[in-house]
Each structure stands twice: as structure tokens, then as C-alpha cells.
Design an enzyme around this catalytic site. Structure first.
Site, PDB file in Angstrom:
ATOM      1  N   LYS A  21       0.831  -1.212   0.000  1.00 38.87           N
ATOM      2  CA  LYS A  21       0.000   0.000   0.000  1.00 38.87           C
ATOM      3  C   LYS A  21       0.863   1.259   0.000  1.00 38.87           C
ATOM      4  O   LYS A  21       0.630   2.193  -0.785  1.00 38.87           O
ATOM      5  CB  LYS A  21      -0.906  -0.015   1.231  1.00 38.87           C
ATOM      6  CG  LYS A  21      -1.595   1.313   1.553  1.00 38.87           C
ATOM      7  CD  LYS A  21      -2.227   1.262   2.942  1.00 38.87           C
ATOM      8  CE  LYS A  21      -2.775   2.610   3.356  1.00 38.87           C
ATOM      9  NZ  LYS A  21      -3.963   3.003   2.563  1.00 38.87           N
ATOM     10  N   GLY A 421     -20.045  11.270   6.098  1.00 34.29           N
ATOM     11  CA  GLY A 421     -19.560  11.197   7.472  1.00 34.29           C
ATOM     12  C   GLY A 421     -18.131  11.608   7.701  1.00 34.29           C
ATOM     13  O   GLY A 421     -17.860  12.487   8.506  1.00 34.29           O
ATOM     14  N   GLU A 473     -15.106  12.627  11.983  1.00 33.67           N
ATOM     15  CA  GLU A 473     -14.562  11.319  12.376  1.00 33.67           C
ATOM     16  C   GLU A 473     -13.039  11.285  12.421  1.00 33.67           C
ATOM     17  O   GLU A 473     -12.415  10.274  12.118  1.00 33.67           O
ATOM     18  CB  GLU A 473     -15.095  10.212  11.447  1.00 33.67           C
ATOM     19  CG  GLU A 473     -16.607  10.129  11.417  1.00 33.67           C
ATOM     20  CD  GLU A 473     -17.131   9.034  10.501  1.00 33.67           C
ATOM     21  OE1 GLU A 473     -16.380   8.075  10.222  1.00 33.67           O
ATOM     22  OE2 GLU A 473     -18.286   9.136  10.067  1.00 33.67           O
ATOM     23  N   GLU A 594     -23.410  -7.012   1.082  1.00 34.32           N
ATOM     24  CA  GLU A 594     -22.284  -7.907   0.799  1.00 34.32           C
ATOM     25  C   GLU A 594     -22.348  -9.197   1.598  1.00 34.32           C
ATOM     26  O   GLU A 594     -21.789 -10.211   1.203  1.00 34.32           O
ATOM     27  CB  GLU A 594     -20.958  -7.214   1.064  1.00 34.32           C
ATOM     28  CG  GLU A 594     -20.553  -7.168   2.513  1.00 34.32           C
ATOM     29  CD  GLU A 594     -19.256  -6.420   2.710  1.00 34.32           C
ATOM     30  OE1 GLU A 594     -18.531  -6.776   3.627  1.00 34.32           O
ATOM     31  OE2 GLU A 594     -18.986  -5.482   1.957  1.00 34.32           O
ATOM     32  N   HIS A 630     -26.538   4.475   5.563  1.00 36.60           N
ATOM     33  CA  HIS A 630     -25.783   4.561   4.306  1.00 36.60           C
ATOM     34  C   HIS A 630     -25.397   3.161   3.863  1.00 36.60           C
ATOM     35  O   HIS A 630     -25.060   2.302   4.687  1.00 36.60           O
ATOM     36  CB  HIS A 630     -24.518   5.399   4.488  1.00 36.60           C
ATOM     37  CG  HIS A 630     -23.608   5.367   3.291  1.00 36.60           C
ATOM     38  ND1 HIS A 630     -23.930   5.973   2.104  1.00 36.60           N
ATOM     39  CD2 HIS A 630     -22.399   4.777   3.091  1.00 36.60           C
ATOM     40  CE1 HIS A 630     -22.963   5.764   1.224  1.00 36.60           C
ATOM     41  NE2 HIS A 630     -22.034   5.039   1.797  1.00 36.60           N
ATOM     42  N   GLU A 654     -24.398   4.611  -2.337  1.00 37.51           N
ATOM     43  CA  GLU A 654     -23.293   4.846  -3.275  1.00 37.51           C
ATOM     44  C   GLU A 654     -23.723   4.391  -4.666  1.00 37.51           C
ATOM     45  O   GLU A 654     -24.022   3.222  -4.870  1.00 37.51           O
ATOM     46  CB  GLU A 654     -22.071   4.057  -2.807  1.00 37.51           C
ATOM     47  CG  GLU A 654     -20.869   4.165  -3.696  1.00 37.51           C
ATOM     48  CD  GLU A 654     -19.737   3.261  -3.232  1.00 37.51           C
ATOM     49  OE1 GLU A 654     -18.754   3.161  -3.972  1.00 37.51           O
ATOM     50  OE2 GLU A 654     -19.844   2.670  -2.152  1.00 37.51           O
ATOM     51  N   HIS A 683     -14.133   7.787  -4.744  1.00 39.96           N
ATOM     52  CA  HIS A 683     -12.952   6.928  -4.841  1.00 39.96           C
ATOM     53  C   HIS A 683     -11.940   7.461  -5.846  1.00 39.96           C
ATOM     54  O   HIS A 683     -10.841   6.940  -5.959  1.00 39.96           O
ATOM     55  CB  HIS A 683     -13.359   5.501  -5.227  1.00 39.96           C
ATOM     56  CG  HIS A 683     -14.316   4.874  -4.264  1.00 39.96           C
ATOM     57  ND1 HIS A 683     -15.682   4.886  -4.449  1.00 39.96           N
ATOM     58  CD2 HIS A 683     -14.113   4.250  -3.080  1.00 39.96           C
ATOM     59  CE1 HIS A 683     -16.271   4.282  -3.441  1.00 39.96           C
ATOM     60  NE2 HIS A 683     -15.343   3.888  -2.602  1.00 39.96           N
TER      61      HIS A 683
END
Length: 742
Positions: A21, A421, A473, A594, A630, A654, A683
């Protein structure tokens, strides 16, 4: 003596400490060169291969390692390039642009990989000219050979690849047939290079409608037989049971089955004689999706049963180990829980223990793992009693009555605007949080920093002109990990990272005991944010279904019981926020879809349990308190009625990467609750135009009552840069202001 072999379906890409990453994001930020990126990733790939070799796997996968996503790799392999990106050299920069978008073009759609928390980039077939164009798989196979690694190439199969794609004028069958000569060409290149077998992943064959694919599946693999390559192919299925009699009739060399998540059906099919013994059975007996150590004795018993019905047996994880962290080596965990855990590396050790036991009559490692498992099982983590019956599971009044009270209290304009958020987690935010967690700064210093950041972003939101604000957040690393750190019954690891999509890594908490709310979790930050503005500030919580789906769940209690325990804990926090004067409370359920089982026979109960848990968490508030939720984009058609049954006052979904597909799901239902369909893709670093947002609003209003419609981004904004967020939200608000004048 009966011998078995061991293999693997895939290994985590991230690295022990997210080296993958960090390298990719450094390249995107232009902090390292392409040569430096390539070297770092080559070193990490080498480390993965040699680690698997250390555990004596008879065959090690290549093709699982990727710069972003293995489905996107397959798209580039076959020149399935989105029309808007065509005409460029097929290289890693093109791959990144398709996945992330750029200043000129939107990214491709991002969808969950079956019922996991991994996301793949959806292949697009509009005006493509399929051909073999970038055989990175062959390059990686040859690289493994150079390391003296006995490797097998991995590729997603033609049936699964086409089924997961979108666009184009050809039928499903026509697309598959178009690809068959290209798969043949790739297979031949790998076999010529020395591949003993090729792992062809076809998880689509465990889904409900797999029988409808059987004719084209047979045609495809018959084609490979005529081409002389079929015997080198191993069809791998995972995540559910497969139709074994059909798979066994295909002219391939081996079949892979999941013996963990199949509810026992695959073994029954084996024992019924449905497996063709002339093939090799690749048995997924070690759980590739959860982090608990195997009952190694039970695995031995299972192997004995399988050996009675097979001539050649290879044991492996139930799926790719992409879904679990790399290793426990760097963790400092309480022994009582730590002894019960097994990450990717430890799962290889379990395979090695079974290999040694069966092939060498060496029980040392087996006995050690067996004793460790028994010590863990002898502990009790079931200590609490719960009163589920006393908590409300429906709101006091219907939505039509509630919304009148809420609007009177909130006084929101036409087409109210909000965000989902989170706001950008800058380097400074992450540093302060890390310093605080490692006790390098005081609680007071950290709290002061958080308050300053909250105040700064409240002002930014007010200046932009948003209607319902959020605190941002900044205290949260991850929307599930945060709650795992604060609720009783959860364990949060230090390096337990897994890949969600692209370079996005998450650290799922581990549920090991009874879940309980012991003190307010979010009240202080939310109340402080509300004190800075006259506009409503949303309380931000994660829902019980998502917390469970995005955690590694305990396996000693029924899933529904654990989910309802979490729901009671969230209900306590909802009531604490309401008591503190918060008027709008969002309980996110991005993972509800999911977790839907792959087989429809389990859908009704799953959705019933999910809806009940959400209502258990949210129904105790007064009518004038507005409940939001959401969800992330997926195929919502199957669950649209369950979404309505949640009875949330407002749901945001989304949708932008679906390019309008999701709107169709609302054609068959009169959705009479508040809803916001995301109007731009968070994204991607690309800033949307006013015209694009206006188009998205207009498209949504064709199906949604204007009085119920909200305007918001697709998802949380944590991963974006501050200037990107400001610019995009300014465009959003300006588009809404113009729309209000119509």
C-alpha cells in the site's frame, strides 16, 4: 502409506506492515519513481513466494499478486479496456487510471467480490477488441521459476470473468466464446513455459444460477480439451457448495471445492460418488476467510474421509488468503485469545502440520497445534445475559408522521445536502492519533487537536453551504475498528490489515466474546461539533450488520445472536446521542448487501435477521429524531424491499460508479422514505462538474419523489485530499442551488 499434497489459492498482497500500500500510494503522490515502485513490489512478491515455499507447499500460486486488482489484471490481459481509456499504451499507469479515474475520465465501477469485503474493478465491454495484449501472468510465472519456486499460474476463468463484467452488445455466451481462443493462447504460453497445471478460478459456479451457465461452461472446457490444454486446468470453486457431478464431468485435470463454507454439502456429494476419481481433488479444508485456528483433529478426520473417495488429494485453504492478515508474528496479544488465532502464515503452518502427519508420520507439529486449539476451546467467552425482548423493534409512528415532526424541528430546504460522514485523514491527523495511541502525547493534547480539527471542518462545511453537517470522524482510523476498540468483546490487532480495494486497507476487529456497551463512544465529539453551529450535526455510528460483516466473527455462537448483541450496544449509543440533543443520527450499513448468502435459499432469513438487528439498534428514539443510514453500491435489486423495511428516515446509497444502473432498481418499488443517491465518485481524485451532478440529480428524480430526495457524495471522504473535498462539495452545493431555482 497414503500421501497428500498441499497448495494455496492466493496470498495477501499488502505485506506484513502494508509495504504494498505504502509503495503504491507513494508512486501516486510522485514521491517515488516507477522503477522504485517496481523494485519494492518485486521484493514483496519474492518475499511472499519464498514464505510459501518455506512451508513446503507442493505448488505456490502466481497471478494472485497484483498492483491493484486481479480482475482488472485480467481485463488488461485481454485488452478489455473501457472505451474512454482506449488508445493508450497498456501499462501500469493505464491500470491505475481505470481503477481510480483521472482529471478527464471517471473510474470503472467498483463492486464487492461475491460476499466478501474485497472489491473488484468491473470489466467494461463497450466497443472493445479483445486480444492478448499484456501477459503479466507469464512474466510472473517465469519470475517464480527463477526463484526455484514450484509455482502454478492463477487466472479468473472465462465464465466468472464475463459474468462479472458489464456493457457491450454481445450476449453472455457470445462474450465467453470470444475469449476462448485468447484463454487458449494464454494457457499454451504458460504450459510451454513449464506450468504443471493452471488454477482457473470459477467461483461463479457456486452461485444460485450456476446451472444456467452449465451449457456454456461445458462448451468452453470442451473447447480447451480440443485445444489440448484442458488436462492442465484445475477449476477452483469457493465460498459455497458446487454442483460436483457437473464439474466432475468436465474434461479438466482437477476440481477445487470449499469444505468450510459449503454447509457440509460438498462432502456429501463426494461420499455419494459424484467425484470422478481420475481427477485430482483440491480440498479447501482450512478457512481462508476467518482468523480462527483450525480444529486440526477435525481436519484430520475430514482428510481421512476424502482419501476414501479420491486417488489424488491436495489440501488447501477454502479460498485465497487475500481475505486474512499476513502473520501473527508481530502481534502482542493476550494468550487467552491469541492461541485461538491463525492468520495467512499460520494457516500455511496448519497445512504443513497435516502434510507431515500423513506423509511422514510426523505428529510433532500436529500435536502442538491440537493442544493449542484445545486450550483455547477450554476457555469460556459466554458470560453475559441479554434482554432482547425489552427493546423496541419498530418506530413509534409511521414515516409520514415522523417526517412532519422532523422537518418542523430541522427546517431543511428543498433537496437538502449532506456528506456521508468522514473527512480527509491528513498526515497530521494520522500522526496525532498514532502519537496518542503510543502515549507520545497526552490525552489533553490529543483532545485539543481533535477539537481544533472538528471546528475547522464545521466552518468549512458552513462556508460551502451544506445543510446537515458532520464532525468528520478524525478520531477514527476505521469505521468498524473504532467501535471494536470501544465495545466489550472485541479484540483489535496491531497489524491485522486486509485489502478492501486498491490500496485501501482495513483492520477488522476480532469478535471473541460477548459484546457490550459500557460507556459513550461518540457523544463528546458530536456534541462539541453541534455546539459550534446552528445547523444540525449528524451523530455517526456503524450498524450491527456492518460491524459483524466487517469483523472476524466468533464461530462459537450463532451469527444472529452476535449481531443482536452488537445491535443492543449500538442502541445504547443512539439513545446517548439523542439524550445529548443530537437531532440526526446516522447508523451506517454499507455491508448489509455484501453479507447476503450466495444461495437464495438463505436470503430470506439473512435479510430478516439484518432488518431486525438494524431496527433493534434504531427504533427506540423519539419520532422527531431523524435516523439516517448509508449503503455501498452493489446489486440492490435483490434486497430493495429489505432496505425499505429498515424504516430509516433517510438512506444514502453509493451509486455514481454504477453509471445509472442502480436507478433501475427503484423502478419496481414506490420508495416512500427519504433517500440520497450519491452524485459523485469519492474513490477518484477527479472533481465532478456542475453539469455531471445536475445530470445525476435529474436522473434520480425520475424515480424518486423530490420532497424525499437528498444530495450527497457517494461515500465518506476520508481518503481524499482536503482541496479535492472542498472543490467537489462546492460544485455539489452550487449545482443544488441552481436546481432549487427551477
Amino acid at each position: 502409506m497414503t500421501t497428500i499434497k498441499t497448495s494455496n489459492l492466493g496470498f495477501p498482497r499488502l505485506g506484513r506492515k502494508r509495504e504494498w500500500k505504502k509503495a503504491i500510494e507513494s508512486y501516486w503522490a510522485k514521491k517515488i519513481s516507477k522503477e522504485e515502485l517496481d523494485q519494492t513490489l518485486t521484493d514483496l512478491h519474492k518475499e511472499n513466494l519464498l514464505l510459501q515455499k518455506y512451508y513446503h507447499l507442493d505448488s505456490i500460486p502466481v497471478g494472485d499478486f497484483s498492483l491493484y486488482d486481479h480482475i482488472l489484471d485480467t481485463s488488461l490481459l485481454f485488452n478489455i479496456i473501457p472505451e474512454r481509456f482506449q488508445g493508450r499504451t497498456i501499462d501500469d499507469d493505464l491500470l491505475f487510471d481505470i481503477a481510480r479515474g483521472n482529471k478527464d475520465h471517471v473510474a470503472s465501477a467498483l463492486i464487492k467480490w461475491f460476499n466478501t469485503n474485497y472489491h473488484y474493478i468491473v470489466p467494461e465491454w463497450d466497443n472493445v477488441e479483445p486480444k492478448v495484449s499484456r501477459n503479466v501472468l507469464l512474466d510472473r510465472f517465469k519470475y517464480a521459476q527463477s526463484l526455484n519456486v514450484n509455482a502454478h499460474p492463477v487466472i479468473v476463468g472465462p465464465i466468472t470473468f464475463v459474468k462479472l463484467s458489464k456493457g457491450g452488445h454481445q450476449t453472455f455466451e457470445e462474450k465467453v466464446k470470444t475469449l476462448l481462443p485468447l484463454y487458449k493462447e494464454v494457457f499454451e504460453s504458460l504450459i510451454d513455459a513449464g506450468a504443471e497445471y493452471i488454477q482457473v478460478d470459477e467461483p461463479i459456479l457456486v452461485t444460485d444460477d450456476s446451472e444456467s451457465y452449465e451449457n456454456i461452461t461445458r462448451e468452453a472446457y470442451d473447447y480447451f480439451e480440443k485445444a489440448g490444454v484442458a488436462k492442465k486446468l484445475v477449476i477452483q470453486t469457493y465460498f459455497e457448495r458446487a454442483h460436483l457431478k457437473f464439474l466432475s464431468s468436465l474434461p479438466v485435470g482437477g476440481i477445487g471445492l470449499d469444505f468450510v463454507h459449503d454447509n457440509g454439502y460438498n462432502l456429501k456429494q463426494i461420499e455419494a460418488g459424484d467425484f470422478d476419481k481420475s481427477k485430482t481433488l483440491y480440498a479447501g479444508i482450512i478457512d481462508g476467510r476467518n482468523v480462527w485456528a483450525s480444529d486440526i483433529e477435525a481436519k484430520k478426520v475430514l482428510i481421512d474421509k476424502l482419501l476414501a473417495h479420491t486417488n489424488e488429494l491436495v489440501i488447501q485453504p477454502s479460498s485465497s488468503l487475500l481475505h486474512v492478515p499476513v502473520s501473527l508474528d508481530d502481534e502482542t496479544l493476550d494468550t487467552s485469545v491469541g492461541e485461538g488465532l491463525s492468520f495467512a502464515t499460520e494457516k500455511l503452518d496448519e497445512l504443513d502440520a497435516l502434510r507431515r502427519l500423513f506423509n511422514q508420520n510426523d505428529s510433532v507439529k500436529y500435536d502442538k497445534l491440537k493442544a493449542r486449539y484445545e486450550r483455547f476451546q477450554n476457555q469460556s467467552f459466554k458470560n453475559l445475559d441479554y434482554d432482547f425482548e425489552s427493546v423496541r423493534t419498530s418506530r413509534q409512528s409511521p414515516f409520514a408522521q415522523r417526517i412532519e415532526q422532523q422537518q418542523k424541528r430541522l427546517n431543511l430546504p428543498d433537496l437538502p445536502t449532506t456528506t456521508i460522514g468522514s473527512f480527509p485523514q491528513s498526515r497530521e491527523v494520522r500522526k496525532y492519533r498514532a502519537d496518542w495511541k503510543n502515549k507520545r502525547i497526552t490525552d489533553e493534547a490529543y483532545e485539543t487537536f481533535l477539537k481544533n480539527e472538528i471546528a475547522r471542518w464545521i466552518k468549512i462545511q458552513e462556508d460551502i453551504g451544506l445543510d446537515v453537517l458532520v464532525h468528520g470522524e478524525f478520531e477514527r482510523n476505521d469505521m468498524v475498528e473504532f467501535f471494536g476498540e470501544k465495545l466489550q468483546g472485541f479484540l483489535v490487532t496491531k497489524f491485522g490489515w486486509v485489502q478492501s480495494y486498491g490500496s485501501r486497507a482495513v483492520k477488522p476487529p476480532i469478535i471473541y466474546g460477548d459484546v457490550k456497551w459500557t460507556a459513550p463512544l461518540t457523544v463528546d465529539e458530536t456534541v462539541y461539533a453541534q455546539s459550534l453551529t446552528d445547523k444540525p450535526v449528524k451523530g455517526m455510528l456503524t450498524g450491527p450488520v456492518t460491524i459483524l460483516n466487517w469483523s472476524f466473527e466468533r464461530v462459537d455462537l450463532p451469527r444472529k445472536v452476535v449481531q443482536d448483541q452488537i445491535a443492543l450496544a449500538i442502541n445504547e449509543e443512539v439513545l446517548a446521542l439523542e439524550a445529548a440533543g443530537i437531532k440526526v443520527i446516522q447508523v451506517d450499513e454499507p455491508a448489509l448487501r455484501e453479507g447476503l448468502p450466495l444461495r437464495s435459499e438463505y436470503h430470506e432469513q439473512y435479510l430478516k435477521d439484518a432488518v431486525l438487528s438494524f431496527k433493534l439498534a434504531t427504533s427506540s428514539v423519539r419520532d422527531e429524531t431523524q435516523i439516517h443510514t448509508h449503503m455501498c453500491y452493489s446489486q440492490f435489486g435483490q434486497i430493495i424491499h429489505a432496505i425499505h423495511d429498515l424504516d430509516a428516515d433517510v438512506i444514502s446509497i453509493e451509486t455514481s460508479r454504477s453509471h445509472g444502473d442502480l436507478i433501475k432498481d427503484f423502478e419496481d418499488i414506490n420508495y416512500d422514505l427519504g433517500i440520497g443517491l450519491g452524485v459523485y465518485d469519492i474513490h477518484s481524485p477527479r472533481i465532478p462538474t456542475k453539469e455531471e451532478i445536475t445530470t445525476a440529480i435529474n436522473r434520480s428524480l425520475q424515480q424518486i419523489d423530490r420532497s424525499l430526495f437528498w444530495v450527497n457524495p457517494d461515500c465518506g471522504l476520508k481518503t481524499r485530499k482536503e482541496e479535492e473535498v472542498k472543490d467537489a462539495l462546492t460544485v455539489l452545493v452550487n449545482a443544488v442551488k441552481a436546481k432549487r431555482q427551477e
